[in-house]
Scaffold this motif. Sequence first.
Motif, PDB file in Angstrom:
ATOM      1  N   GLN A 151      38.250  57.934  14.174  1.00 52.61           N
ATOM      2  CA  GLN A 151      39.591  58.352  14.588  1.00 52.61           C
ATOM      3  C   GLN A 151      40.271  59.135  13.457  1.00 52.61           C
ATOM      4  O   GLN A 151      40.909  60.157  13.712  1.00 52.61           O
ATOM      5  CB  GLN A 151      40.412  57.128  15.015  1.00 52.61           C
ATOM      6  N   ARG A 152      40.128  58.666  12.224  1.00 49.85           N
ATOM      7  CA  ARG A 152      40.703  59.394  11.086  1.00 49.85           C
ATOM      8  C   ARG A 152      40.069  60.778  10.953  1.00 49.85           C
ATOM      9  O   ARG A 152      40.752  61.775  10.703  1.00 49.85           O
ATOM     10  CB  ARG A 152      40.519  58.596   9.789  1.00 49.85           C
ATOM     11  N   ILE A 158      41.278  63.251  13.568  1.00 46.48           N
ATOM     12  CA  ILE A 158      42.616  63.746  13.232  1.00 46.48           C
ATOM     13  C   ILE A 158      42.503  64.772  12.107  1.00 46.48           C
ATOM     14  O   ILE A 158      43.085  65.853  12.183  1.00 46.48           O
ATOM     15  CB  ILE A 158      43.542  62.574  12.844  1.00 46.48           C
ATOM     16  N   ALA A 159      41.734  64.454  11.067  1.00 49.69           N
ATOM     17  CA  ALA A 159      41.602  65.357   9.928  1.00 49.69           C
ATOM     18  C   ALA A 159      40.992  66.700  10.335  1.00 49.69           C
ATOM     19  O   ALA A 159      41.389  67.747   9.822  1.00 49.69           O
ATOM     20  CB  ALA A 159      40.755  64.707   8.831  1.00 49.69           C
ATOM     21  N   PRO A 211      37.126  54.980  11.147  1.00 51.79           N
ATOM     22  CA  PRO A 211      36.815  56.236  10.440  1.00 51.79           C
ATOM     23  C   PRO A 211      36.625  57.429  11.370  1.00 51.79           C
ATOM     24  O   PRO A 211      36.992  58.559  11.010  1.00 51.79           O
ATOM     25  CB  PRO A 211      35.531  55.901   9.673  1.00 51.79           C
ATOM     26  N   HIS A 266      45.247  50.652  11.520  1.00 49.88           N
ATOM     27  CA  HIS A 266      43.928  50.647  10.902  1.00 49.88           C
ATOM     28  C   HIS A 266      42.941  51.419  11.786  1.00 49.88           C
ATOM     29  O   HIS A 266      42.089  50.822  12.451  1.00 49.88           O
ATOM     30  CB  HIS A 266      43.427  49.209  10.686  1.00 49.88           C
ATOM     31  N   PRO A 267      43.062  52.740  11.790  1.00 50.22           N
ATOM     32  CA  PRO A 267      42.149  53.521  12.647  1.00 50.22           C
ATOM     33  C   PRO A 267      40.699  53.445  12.166  1.00 50.22           C
ATOM     34  O   PRO A 267      40.438  53.298  10.968  1.00 50.22           O
ATOM     35  CB  PRO A 267      42.702  54.944  12.540  1.00 50.22           C
ATOM     36  N   GLU A 312      31.900  58.831   5.376  1.00 45.62           N
ATOM     37  CA  GLU A 312      32.874  57.830   4.935  1.00 45.62           C
ATOM     38  C   GLU A 312      32.316  56.419   5.104  1.00 45.62           C
ATOM     39  O   GLU A 312      32.455  55.577   4.214  1.00 45.62           O
ATOM     40  CB  GLU A 312      34.175  57.974   5.725  1.00 45.62           C
ATOM     41  N   ALA A 342      32.901  61.145   9.391  1.00 46.07           N
ATOM     42  CA  ALA A 342      33.035  59.689   9.546  1.00 46.07           C
ATOM     43  C   ALA A 342      31.767  58.979   9.078  1.00 46.07           C
ATOM     44  O   ALA A 342      31.837  57.924   8.437  1.00 46.07           O
ATOM     45  CB  ALA A 342      33.341  59.335  10.996  1.00 46.07           C
TER      46      ALA A 342
END
Length: 156
Positions: free
Chosen positions: A88-89, A92-93, A86, A83-84, A152, A149
């Motif tokens: 962290q996501r 990566i993206a 936002p 459960h990263p 999001e 992020a």
Amino acid sequence: MPTIRFQLNGAAIAVETDPDQMLLDVLRGRLGVTGPHFGCGANECGACYVMVGDRAIASCDMPMWSVADKDVTTIEGLGTAEHPHPLQRAFIAEQAMQCGYCVSGILISAAALLKRNPSPTEAEVRAALDRNLCRCGSHNRMVRAVLQAASELAAS
């Protein structure tokens, strides 16, 4: 030796330590929390940043007495592999990580910014990350990731 009590990533911690010992030494040594990195040792690079309350703070320059009864968050407290966070996501993206040495401190600076200001402008993101040094040249991608992020988080 006195006992210093604080919250670390949401868990109560009590550590017998010299009150003048630096938080980074206790985190990495005695507590095995290795997300914050030793960079300059002089509060100049941001590699060791942790969040205290809603502020990114250099743990290499923060004596243990100053964290008594406070909430300390490290990169380990932001999210998990399952459960990263936002941020962290988004990192990566956006492929915003190169060597990764500075990233934990940058993510903490960004998380502290979003905690205080959930809808930052690009200029505010750049100002918040200004104290974090990255030699890989990923700052523009990092800024885009923080803004992604924030979007999001605002939509959720």
